[in-house]
Design an enzyme around this catalytic site. Structure first.
Site, PDB file in Angstrom:
ATOM      1  N   LYS A  58       4.392   0.686   9.427  1.00 59.92           N
ATOM      2  CA  LYS A  58       4.494   1.987   8.766  1.00 59.92           C
ATOM      3  C   LYS A  58       3.860   3.079   9.619  1.00 59.92           C
ATOM      4  O   LYS A  58       4.334   4.208   9.648  1.00 59.92           O
ATOM      5  CB  LYS A  58       3.820   1.930   7.394  1.00 59.92           C
ATOM      6  CG  LYS A  58       4.705   1.322   6.337  1.00 59.92           C
ATOM      7  CD  LYS A  58       4.022   1.295   4.984  1.00 59.92           C
ATOM      8  CE  LYS A  58       3.051   0.150   4.890  1.00 59.92           C
ATOM      9  NZ  LYS A  58       2.487  -0.046   3.553  1.00 59.92           N
TER      10      LYS A  58
ATOM     11  N   GLU B 116       0.873  -1.157   0.000  1.00 59.67           N
ATOM     12  CA  GLU B 116       0.000   0.000   0.000  1.00 59.67           C
ATOM     13  C   GLU B 116       0.921   1.220   0.000  1.00 59.67           C
ATOM     14  O   GLU B 116       1.796   1.321   0.862  1.00 59.67           O
ATOM     15  CB  GLU B 116      -0.885  -0.011   1.260  1.00 59.67           C
ATOM     16  CG  GLU B 116      -1.911   1.091   1.200  1.00 59.67           C
ATOM     17  CD  GLU B 116      -2.796   1.180   2.440  1.00 59.67           C
ATOM     18  OE1 GLU B 116      -2.771   0.248   3.269  1.00 59.67           O
ATOM     19  OE2 GLU B 116      -3.502   2.192   2.553  1.00 59.67           O
TER      20      GLU B 116
ATOM     21  N   ARG C 188       5.007 -12.492   9.823  1.00 57.35           N
ATOM     22  CA  ARG C 188       5.687 -11.211   9.576  1.00 57.35           C
ATOM     23  C   ARG C 188       7.130 -11.293  10.043  1.00 57.35           C
ATOM     24  O   ARG C 188       7.431 -11.958  11.026  1.00 57.35           O
ATOM     25  CB  ARG C 188       5.022 -10.086  10.378  1.00 57.35           C
ATOM     26  CG  ARG C 188       3.636  -9.744   9.973  1.00 57.35           C
ATOM     27  CD  ARG C 188       3.106  -8.658  10.885  1.00 57.35           C
ATOM     28  NE  ARG C 188       3.503  -7.343  10.419  1.00 57.35           N
ATOM     29  CZ  ARG C 188       2.877  -6.701   9.437  1.00 57.35           C
ATOM     30  NH1 ARG C 188       1.849  -7.233   8.836  1.00 57.35           N
ATOM     31  NH2 ARG C 188       3.274  -5.505   9.064  1.00 57.35           N
TER      32      ARG C 188
HETATM   33  P1  ATP Z   1       2.721  -2.202   7.980  1.00 59.90           P
HETATM   34  O1  ATP Z   1       1.931  -2.820   9.082  1.00 59.90           O
HETATM   35  O2  ATP Z   1       4.163  -2.094   8.262  1.00 59.90           O
HETATM   36  O3  ATP Z   1       2.148  -0.914   7.512  1.00 59.90           O
HETATM   37  P2  ATP Z   1       1.448  -3.543   5.878  1.00 59.90           P
HETATM   38  O4  ATP Z   1       1.238  -5.011   5.903  1.00 59.90           O
HETATM   39  O5  ATP Z   1       0.280  -2.681   6.107  1.00 59.90           O
HETATM   40  O6  ATP Z   1       2.654  -3.231   6.804  1.00 59.90           O
HETATM   41  P3  ATP Z   1       1.612  -3.340   3.062  1.00 59.90           P
HETATM   42  O7  ATP Z   1       2.123  -2.234   2.229  1.00 59.90           O
HETATM   43  O8  ATP Z   1       0.166  -3.608   3.074  1.00 59.90           O
HETATM   44  O9  ATP Z   1       2.120  -3.102   4.533  1.00 59.90           O
HETATM   45  O10 ATP Z   1       2.426  -4.664   2.748  1.00 59.90           O
HETATM   46  C1  ATP Z   1       2.823  -5.102   1.475  1.00 59.90           C
HETATM   47  C2  ATP Z   1       3.211  -6.537   1.593  1.00 59.90           C
HETATM   48  O11 ATP Z   1       4.313  -6.685   2.488  1.00 59.90           O
HETATM   49  C3  ATP Z   1       2.078  -7.380   2.148  1.00 59.90           C
HETATM   50  O12 ATP Z   1       1.999  -8.587   1.437  1.00 59.90           O
HETATM   51  C4  ATP Z   1       2.478  -7.610   3.576  1.00 59.90           C
HETATM   52  O13 ATP Z   1       1.934  -8.788   4.050  1.00 59.90           O
HETATM   53  C5  ATP Z   1       4.009  -7.635   3.478  1.00 59.90           C
HETATM   54  N1  ATP Z   1       4.606  -7.226   4.751  1.00 59.90           N
HETATM   55  C6  ATP Z   1       4.374  -6.096   5.437  1.00 59.90           C
HETATM   56  N2  ATP Z   1       5.050  -6.084   6.592  1.00 59.90           N
HETATM   57  C7  ATP Z   1       5.739  -7.249   6.641  1.00 59.90           C
HETATM   58  C8  ATP Z   1       6.636  -7.846   7.578  1.00 59.90           C
HETATM   59  N3  ATP Z   1       6.955  -7.231   8.726  1.00 59.90           N
HETATM   60  N4  ATP Z   1       7.157  -9.045   7.284  1.00 59.90           N
HETATM   61  C9  ATP Z   1       6.851  -9.664   6.136  1.00 59.90           C
HETATM   62  N5  ATP Z   1       6.017  -9.172   5.215  1.00 59.90           N
HETATM   63  C10 ATP Z   1       5.470  -7.976   5.446  1.00 59.90           C
HETATM   64 MG    MG Z   2      -1.475  -2.900   4.831  1.00 56.15          MG
END
Ligand code: ATP
Ligand code: MG
Length: 559
Positions: A268, A34, A258
């Protein structure tokens, strides 16, 4: 926990699928960020996983921006994400945006309304929460659940046309308010949001929810293995439900744990707080666990990839010691970084028997790990800088550096003996006086002397003054997000120290170019350092990437 740390469970699933002839056109994965922040090391794990699975099995991996929430997303983030993915060493097959599918998603929603599988609900979010029930009790139907198909079509169209304010109505899937999985209790598909979207502008004022965008986007792209993190495990039945009801390409969702790292936070939202509240200088502050922060700090993409590969993925939440990442960085820099001399805490050393005004050039090798990189010329004269800690007025036994009467070798130069020192009125040593042994020159030493210590030095007359930043952990505790209270209370107040250092002149043309490997150096005995993005030829600035040794206790993986 070791058995949890392999990519195998996904590889096994793919192998089984391929053996069963399920995907004659090959597999397809995607990395779906995102664009609401910069990528962090957790994303790097996901990137590595998706791209390397596609590569390993001869499939494709796409970059898809999951941009369905206009209020938090920005083009700046899109650009930084593309840049980071490329810098990490991956090239996507296609670049997509979920927002490209807004018309298609809207058509899907209309289709579900027409089949009696979705309805417009006027309940407030509080009312909907109250209707939801709990894991112990079923929910109750919304009073709007039995609207006619025609009425739903009309209201949904009015929602789209902007007739209603934010929050006045939502579109919900009509599934089962008593479903054991709460996410299937008539989940919201669309909400009204009068907000400007970074790509579609003001075309839309209704936006699909994650659950009504992600799986459909996967399906439209023919993603075969849609890999996401564990918190989405309960969403999988909903993911499948929408795809099944719409009769579209059957993508499948798989979950992994994660990636968490010690002494930092990995969301984020939290990272944005650190940026907005000024706890760090920006998303690319070298203390941040972001890809851009790590790049600025001097990490090599190869090292990050190696770390992702070695730490693998798990099925249970775990936290990996940041020391493992640093060890990978150190290993790569040891191979590639040219050696240079820099004094971080300068003390003047005067050689009383070396002719004043004379300078000789000494040839010192660039990298003992890679002799083919040759050597450089380093000026030497009677006035040098050495580290303050390399001199002691009253040294203890086994202090193999300088003190009255003690001898050391100056790296690549001569053996010197400390004869005397000068103090200022406050008692601080300001200068030490040594004699050198002319026949002890490195490479042609006939002195027969063998001092135990070798120290680095910088010629005073030609030294470059530079700002050097030394970093420590951003947080004082292993898992700040797990502690009670605000995670920011656990910030390490001493995570950055800035010193004025003296560098050997060969560093004068060090520029900040992160692509060709010349921006990173080993400063002898002091660690690995990278030229900072803000460095200029007149005001050079370096960041310490990592120390030479792990000064922290190293543990494997903690659950
Ligand atoms: P955050 O909670 O840090 O904002 P998010 O999951 O909302 O992370 P996205 O931009 O939606 O962030 O994530 C893009 C991809 O990266 C998704 O497939 C998500 O599952 C993966 N991802 C995000 N954070 C992690 C992590 N800590 N470890 C592994 N994969 C991750
Ligand atoms: Mg997300």
């Amino acid at each position: 926990m070791t058995e949890e740390r392999s990519n195998n469970f996904l590889e096994e699933i793919i192998e089984t699928d391929l053996a069963a002839g399920k995907y004659p056109d090959g597999i397809q994965t995607r990395f779906p960020p995102e664009p609401n922040g910069y990528l962090h090391i957790g994303h790097a794990s996901s990137i590595h996983l998706n791209f390397s699975l596609a590569q390993k099995f001869g499939g494709k991996c796409n970059l898809r921006f999951d941009d369905t929430n206009p209020s938090t997303e920005e083009t700046e983030y899109v650009d930084s994400i593309e840049n980071d993915v490329r810098w990490l060493g991956y090239q996507w097959d296609n670049k997509f945006f979920a927002s490209d599918y807004f018309s298609q998603l809207h058509a899907f929603a209309v289709h579900l309304i027409e089949r009696g599988l979705a309805y417009v609900d006027d309940s407030t979010s509080e009312e909907m929460a109250a209707q939801k029930g709990s894991t112990h009790e079923p929910g109750v139907n919304s009073p709007y659940r039995d609207r006619s198909i025609d009425e739903n079509l009309r209201l949904f169209e009015e929602m789209r046309q902007g007739v209603y304010p934010d929050g006045a109505k939502v579109l919900r899937a009509k599934i089962d308010m008593a479903h054991p999985n709460l996410l299937l209790r008539d989940p919201v598909m669309y909400r009204i949001k009068h907000a400007h979207h970074h790509r579609t502008g003001d075309t839309w004022c209704i936006y699909p929810m994650y659950d009504f965008a992600h799986g459909q986007s996967d399906s439209l792209e023919h993603v075969t293995h849609s890999i996401c993190t564990l918190e989405f495990i309960h969403h999988r039945p909903l993911y499948d439900w929408f795809i099944e009801q719409l009769g579209i390409y059957p993508s499948h969702q798989y979950e992994f744990a994660r990636r968490n790292l010690t002494y930092t936070v990995m969301s984020k939202r939290k990272l944005l707080q650190l940026v907005n509240e000024g706890h760090v200088s920006g998303w690319d502050d070298p203390r941040m666990p972001t890809v851009s922060g790590m790049r600025r700090r001097g990490y090599l993409p190869e090292a990050i990839r190696q770390f992702c590969e070695e730490s693998g993925i798990g099925k249970r939440d775990n936290i990996v010691d940041v020391g493992r990442l640093e060890a990978a960085v150190r290993d790569h820099l040891n191979q590639t970084a040219p050696r240079r001399m820099a004094v971080l805490d300068p003390l003047k050393l005067v050689i009383t028997n070396y002719p004043a005004g004379q300078t000789e050039l000494l040839s010192i090798e660039n990298n003992p790990e890679r002799p083919e990189t040759g050597s450089r010329e380093v000026p030497f004269s009677n006035e040098l800088w050495i580290e303050r800690e390399d001199f002691m007025e009253t040294p203890p036994k086994k202090f193999f550096r300088l003190g009255p009467g003690l001898m050391v070798r100056l790296k690549g130069a001569y053996i010197v003996r400390c004869e005397d020192f000068v103090k200022d009125p406050s008692g601080q040593v300001t200068e030490i006086h040594c004699t050198y042994i002319p026949e002890s020159k490195s490479g042609s030493d006939t002195s027969g002397l063998q001092p135990k210590g070798t120290i680095h030095w910088v010629n005073a007359a030609t030294a470059i003054e530079a700002e050097v930043r030394l970093y420590d952990r951003l947080f004082r505790v292993e898992n700040p997000a797990d502690e009670s209270g605000d995670f920011k209370e656990y910030l390490n107040p001493d995570s950055i120290e800035s010193v004025t250092a003296y560098l050997e002149p060969a560093l004068a043309d060090a520029t900040c170019d992160y692509t060709d490997g010349i921006a990173r150096y080993q400063f002898l005995r002091k660690g690995y350092f990278a030229v900072d993005t803000d460095s200029t030829p007149d005001a050079m600035r370096f960041n310490r990437t990592v120390g030479l040794k792990d000064s922290w206790a190293r543990t494997a993986v903690k659950s």
